[in-house]
Enzyme design. Structure first.
Site, short mmCIF file in Angstrom:
data_model
loop_
_atom_site.label_atom_id
_atom_site.label_comp_id
_atom_site.label_asym_id
_atom_site.label_seq_id
_atom_site.Cartn_x
_atom_site.Cartn_y
_atom_site.Cartn_z
N GLY A 63 0.82 -1.21 0.00
CA GLY A 63 0.00 0.00 0.00
C GLY A 63 0.85 1.27 0.00
O GLY A 63 0.54 2.25 -0.69
N ASN A 73 -8.28 3.67 8.11
CA ASN A 73 -7.73 2.50 8.80
C ASN A 73 -8.06 2.48 10.29
O ASN A 73 -8.11 1.42 10.90
CB ASN A 73 -6.21 2.43 8.60
N GLN A 96 -7.88 -0.14 2.98
CA GLN A 96 -8.77 -0.67 4.02
C GLN A 96 -10.19 -0.92 3.52
O GLN A 96 -11.06 -1.33 4.29
CB GLN A 96 -8.82 0.29 5.22
N SER A 106 -3.50 -3.18 -0.86
CA SER A 106 -2.36 -3.84 -0.21
C SER A 106 -2.71 -5.30 0.06
O SER A 106 -3.79 -5.60 0.57
CB SER A 106 -2.06 -3.12 1.10
N HIS A 136 -1.54 -7.52 2.30
CA HIS A 136 -1.66 -8.09 3.64
C HIS A 136 -2.90 -7.64 4.41
O HIS A 136 -3.14 -8.08 5.52
CB HIS A 136 -0.37 -7.86 4.45
N THR A 187 12.26 -7.09 -10.86
CA THR A 187 11.72 -8.44 -11.09
C THR A 187 10.50 -8.67 -10.21
O THR A 187 10.54 -8.40 -9.00
CB THR A 187 12.81 -9.49 -10.78
N CYS A 222 4.02 6.61 18.26
CA CYS A 222 5.07 6.93 19.21
C CYS A 222 6.09 7.79 18.49
O CYS A 222 6.74 7.32 17.56
CB CYS A 222 5.71 5.66 19.73
#
Ligand SMILES: Cc1ncc(COP(=O)(O)O)c(C=O)c1O
Length: 383
Positions: A71, A147, A175, A195, A197, A233, A322
């Site tokens: 993403g 998200n 999302q 994306s 995953h 590739t 953070c």
């Protein structure tokens, strides 16, 4: 110890069918998809089948799909591929950092960026986007689904505004994919990111829809892979996995599996709000993807709650970042007008296809007691 994973907006497990589909491409069919011999032809065909499957999920032609590393790269390719020094870009305050930090970089290379605000539900007002247009506006980049909150932006209206103004429209649908139907023609976008995953394919693969005729400046220089839009590739096993996951995501929209997740999410949300005092829904009243709920629990620290729940076996998250050792409240929730304490007290629960009624029951058993315990520990809580 039992572990329940309700953090599917962070990443999803690779589904067994997806793993099976990709497995032969590590050893049995290992060819370089650019090679002209048998081995290359075999993997080339697999890459093209995957391209068809991704195109099927988002309603475009296979030739309009560019495979990327995920993403973040898709967002970067869409944005840097079009933006030029002296140009103007419109985005929103609630985008993922893949978009926000790309826009920040653009300002360093001579572009102007307008960040349109959101209302208390997390929604962009299309009228604000229209007002932000300038003669040098090149691109509007506004996400399809958030998200942290799952809020769906009015992308079709934004697509119309972009088309009328003859401005490119990119939407980050990372999302949204697999959770709601996506049709790039209905949206009217020129570019759309997904994306792997987030849809039960592995981490490190994604795709960018590039409408036919859209000339993108590539991010990477090298061979003429992906019709010279993305050199390097191809990661064949991951691309095959993304194709299989896209096929399954598309089927899931119609076979009841997404609807089942929606029922579980609604049940969990309602029960938590009923059983925990001084808690509330963030983004209530907006259309959302069916797997996400973001809830504030006043008088707790979200990070402490994530850790406490993890110790009991439940994985959830906060949208906090953070930065230099300090925990910053989520930029999405603060943009929606939540005071910093409430943004810091917010937790995202995101379900996936693999979650069961029992998983939700597990969450319902541990969340109220954990909130009560953390509040009891708090020196400032007097409730
Ligand atoms: C809305 C959104 N855009 C972009 C990304 C980045 O995707 P990736 O992790 O594949 O780089 C994410 C990941 O969390 C996301 O939620």
């Amino acid at each position: 110890m039992r572990r329940v994973y309700l953090d599917n907006n962070a990443t999803t497990p690779v589904l067994p069918e997806v793993l099976e589909a990709m497995r032969p491409y590590f050893d049995e069919h290992f060819g370089n998809a650019s090679s002209i011999h048998h081995h290359g032809q075999e993997t080339r065909a697999a890459v093209e089948r995957a391209r068809e499957a991704v195109a099927g999920l988002i309603g475009c032609r296979a030739s309009e799909v560019v495979f990327t590393s995920g993403g973040t790269e898709s967002d970067n390719l869409g944005i840097f591929g079009l933006a030029k020094s002296g140009g103007h870009i419109i985005t929103s305050t609630v985008e993922h950092h893949a978009v926000l930090n790309s826009c920040k970089r653009l300002t360093e290379i001579g572009c102007e960026v307008t960040y349109v605000p959101v209302d208390g539900r997390g929604l962009v007002d299309p009228a604000d986007v229209k007002r932000a247009l300038r003669p040098n506006t090149k691109l509007i980049t506004i996400m399809m689904a958030n998200n942290e909150t799952g809020v769906l932006q009015p992308v079709e209206e934004l697509g119309k505004i972009a088309a009328e103004a003859d401005v490119y429209f990119h939407t980050d649908a990372v999302q949204a994919a697999g959770k709601v139907a996506i049709d790039v023609k209905r949206i009217g976008c020129d570019l759309l990111s997904i994306s792997g995953h987030k849809v039960h394919a592995p981490q490190g693969v994604g795709a960018l829809y590039v409408r036919k005729g859209t000339l993108l400046q590539p991010l990477l220089y090298g061979g003429s892979h992906e019709r010279s839009r993305r050199a390097g590739t191809e990661n064949v096993p991951a691309i095959v996995a993304l194709g299989k996951a896209a096929e399954m995501a598309r089927a899931g929209l119609g076979d009841g599996s997404v609807a089942r997740v929606a029922v579980l999410r609604d049940e969990m949300e309602r029960s938590i709000l009923d059983s925990v005092p001084e808690a509330g829904l963030n983004s209530g009243g907006a259309l959302r993807v069916p797997n996400t709920t973001n809830i504030y629990f006043d008088h707790i620290e979200g990070e402490a709650m994530v850790i406490a729940l993890d110790l009991k076996g439940l994985a959830v998250s906060t949208g906090a970042a953070c930065s230099s050792g300090a925990i910053e409240p989520s930029h999405v929730l603060t943009a929606m007008g939540l005071p910093p304490e409430r943004a810091r007290a917010s937790i995202r629960f995101s379900l996936g296809k693999q979650n069961t009624k029992d998983d939700v029951q597990f969450a319902l058993n541990v969340v109220p007691e954990t909130v009560a315990w953390l509040r009891e520990l708090s020196p400032v809580y007097t409730g």
